[in-house]
Motif scaffolding. Structure first.
Motif, PDB file in Angstrom:
ATOM      1  N   LEU A  20      51.174  38.317  34.920  1.00 39.00           N
ATOM      2  CA  LEU A  20      51.828  37.217  35.628  1.00 39.00           C
ATOM      3  C   LEU A  20      50.738  36.423  36.326  1.00 39.00           C
ATOM      4  N   LEU A  21      50.693  35.133  36.053  1.00 34.10           N
ATOM      5  CA  LEU A  21      49.764  34.250  36.744  1.00 34.10           C
ATOM      6  C   LEU A  21      50.553  33.455  37.769  1.00 34.10           C
ATOM      7  N   TYR A  58      48.292  38.998  38.099  1.00 30.07           N
ATOM      8  CA  TYR A  58      48.723  40.383  38.318  1.00 30.07           C
ATOM      9  C   TYR A  58      49.105  41.038  37.006  1.00 30.07           C
ATOM     10  N   ASP A  59      48.763  42.317  36.875  1.00 35.46           N
ATOM     11  CA  ASP A  59      49.269  43.127  35.788  1.00 35.46           C
ATOM     12  C   ASP A  59      50.762  43.327  36.061  1.00 35.46           C
ATOM     13  N   TYR A  68      52.871  45.527  35.070  1.00 32.98           N
ATOM     14  CA  TYR A  68      53.405  46.881  35.161  1.00 32.98           C
ATOM     15  C   TYR A  68      52.811  47.691  36.307  1.00 32.98           C
ATOM     16  N   SER A  69      51.537  47.525  36.569  1.00 35.62           N
ATOM     17  CA  SER A  69      50.943  48.244  37.697  1.00 35.62           C
ATOM     18  C   SER A  69      51.009  47.403  38.975  1.00 35.62           C
ATOM     19  N   GLU A  70      51.284  46.115  38.832  1.00 36.34           N
ATOM     20  CA  GLU A  70      51.310  45.140  39.914  1.00 36.34           C
ATOM     21  C   GLU A  70      49.959  44.994  40.595  1.00 36.34           C
ATOM     22  N   THR A  71      48.921  45.398  39.906  1.00 31.47           N
ATOM     23  CA  THR A  71      47.561  45.285  40.415  1.00 31.47           C
ATOM     24  C   THR A  71      47.089  43.842  40.249  1.00 31.47           C
ATOM     25  N   ARG A  72      46.470  43.323  41.286  1.00 32.30           N
ATOM     26  CA  ARG A  72      45.907  41.986  41.207  1.00 32.30           C
ATOM     27  C   ARG A  72      44.621  42.063  40.392  1.00 32.30           C
ATOM     28  N   VAL A  73      44.530  41.234  39.352  1.00 28.89           N
ATOM     29  CA  VAL A  73      43.349  41.231  38.488  1.00 28.89           C
ATOM     30  C   VAL A  73      42.452  40.029  38.741  1.00 28.89           C
ATOM     31  N   VAL A  74      42.979  39.013  39.380  1.00 31.56           N
ATOM     32  CA  VAL A  74      42.199  37.830  39.772  1.00 31.56           C
ATOM     33  C   VAL A  74      42.703  37.361  41.114  1.00 31.56           C
TER      34      VAL A  74
END
Length: 83
Positions: A33-34, A74-75, A77-83
């Motif tokens: 998700l961006l 955000y990923d 499924y893990s809801e981890t922020r990637v950027v």
């Protein structure tokens, strides 16, 4: 979410949660998700992508003249922020 001088506006956390759920339920196998800031509409919009490599197609907020700028990614499924 996105409160403070580094961001153009706040985003309601319930809206963000809805965006995550929508991306997970999509028939398209989205992975990310961006969160995009649209300067013309002065609002955040969700953009879903399948591959992390697609991030390069989006300019970071405050670093490009385009009217739609990437604030965060955000990923789904893990809801981890990637950027």
């Amino acid at each position: 979410m996105f409160e403070g001088p580094s961001y153009p506006n706040a985003l309601d956390e319930s809206v963000f949660e809805e965006w995550l759920a929508k991306g997970r339920m999509s028939k398209t196998p989205f992975a990310y998700l961006l969160v995009i800031w649209d300067e013309l509409d002065r609002t955040y919009i969700p953009v879903y992508i399948e591959e992390r490599s697609e991030l390069k197609n989006f300019a970071r907020y405050g670093q490009a003249p385009d009217h739609q700028l990437l604030v965060a990614a955000y990923d789904l499924y893990s809801e981890t922020r990637v950027v």
